[in-house]
Design an enzyme around this catalytic site. Structure first.
Site, PDB file in Angstrom:
ATOM      1  N   CYS A 140      12.473 -46.561 -57.687  1.00 13.80           N
ATOM      2  CA  CYS A 140      11.570 -47.968 -57.699  1.00 13.80           C
ATOM      3  C   CYS A 140      10.453 -47.852 -58.260  1.00 13.80           C
ATOM      4  CB  CYS A 140      11.885 -48.022 -56.270  1.00 13.80           C
ATOM      5  SG  CYS A 140      12.415 -48.296 -55.220  1.00 13.80           S
TER       6      CYS A 140
HETATM    7  C1  BEZ Z   1      15.362 -45.034 -55.576  1.00  8.79           C
HETATM    8  O1  BEZ Z   1      15.098 -45.950 -55.863  1.00  8.79           O
HETATM    9  O2  BEZ Z   1      16.014 -44.382 -56.399  1.00  8.79           O
HETATM   10  C2  BEZ Z   1      16.316 -44.938 -54.548  1.00  8.79           C
HETATM   11  C3  BEZ Z   1      16.365 -46.286 -53.571  1.00  8.79           C
HETATM   12  C4  BEZ Z   1      16.855 -45.859 -51.711  1.00  8.79           C
HETATM   13  C5  BEZ Z   1      17.225 -44.252 -51.821  1.00  8.79           C
HETATM   14  C6  BEZ Z   1      17.886 -43.693 -52.838  1.00  8.79           C
HETATM   15  C7  BEZ Z   1      16.500 -43.152 -53.737  1.00  8.79           C
END
Ligand code: BEZ
Length: 160
Positions: A49
């Protein structure tokens, strides 16, 4: 049931951080009478994100708005203080409105809950991007797996 093209965004109360502190955001008011790009992410400050998803929308916010979009917003199941800190860390102010769905109610009513309990994150939101026209979903891209693919800013720009 999962939200789909043609559906109205359900009524819910989100929060955003302002210079005066947290403020409520009624989805009915936020989406009314304008075109909004909304994308949802599993969590503020998580790698995908923070490194892949939000930065592209921040960089392209002006280009998105130049195509007739009134606001670009990102929602996550995080509290408003975390979302405020994420906005500052990403330089999102004035470009992307970060909306806090602190208790995950909005993700639930959209049918977009994502159970990350096993990974220690609780119940979050699936990753998606949509165009909302006067409160109604006009395009919708929901990720089926990990990573940023169909919900990327590049793909979203093709909708406009
Ligand atoms: C990520 O955005 O990389 C992510 C989202 C949720 C859990 C683990 C990683």
């Amino acid at each position: 049931m999962t939200i789909k093209v043609g559906d109205k965004i359900p009524s819910a109360t989100l929060k955003t951080m302002t210079g005066d502190g947290p403020e409520d955001v009624s989805t009915d008011e936020f989406f009314k009478g304008r075109k909004v790009v909304l994308f949802g992410v599993p969590g503020a400050f998580t790698p995908g994100c923070s490194k892949q998803h939000l930065p592209g929308f921040v960089q392209s916010a002006d280009a998105i708005k130049a195509k007739g979009v009134d606001a670009v917003a990102c929602v996550a199941v995080n509290d408003v203080f975390v979302m405020g800190a994420w906005s500052e860390a990403q330089g999102a102010g004035g470009k992307v409105t970060l909306l806090a769905d602190g208790s995950g109610v909005f993700a639930r009513v959209l049918g977009l809950e994502f159970d990350l309990t096993e990974r220690g994150l609780g119940v979050r939101s699936r990753r998606y991007a949509m165009v909302v026209d006067d409160g109604r979903v006009s395009t919708f891209h929901l990720e089926d797996g990990p990573g940023v693919s169909v919900s990327s800013v590049e793909n979203l720009l093709n909708d406009l």
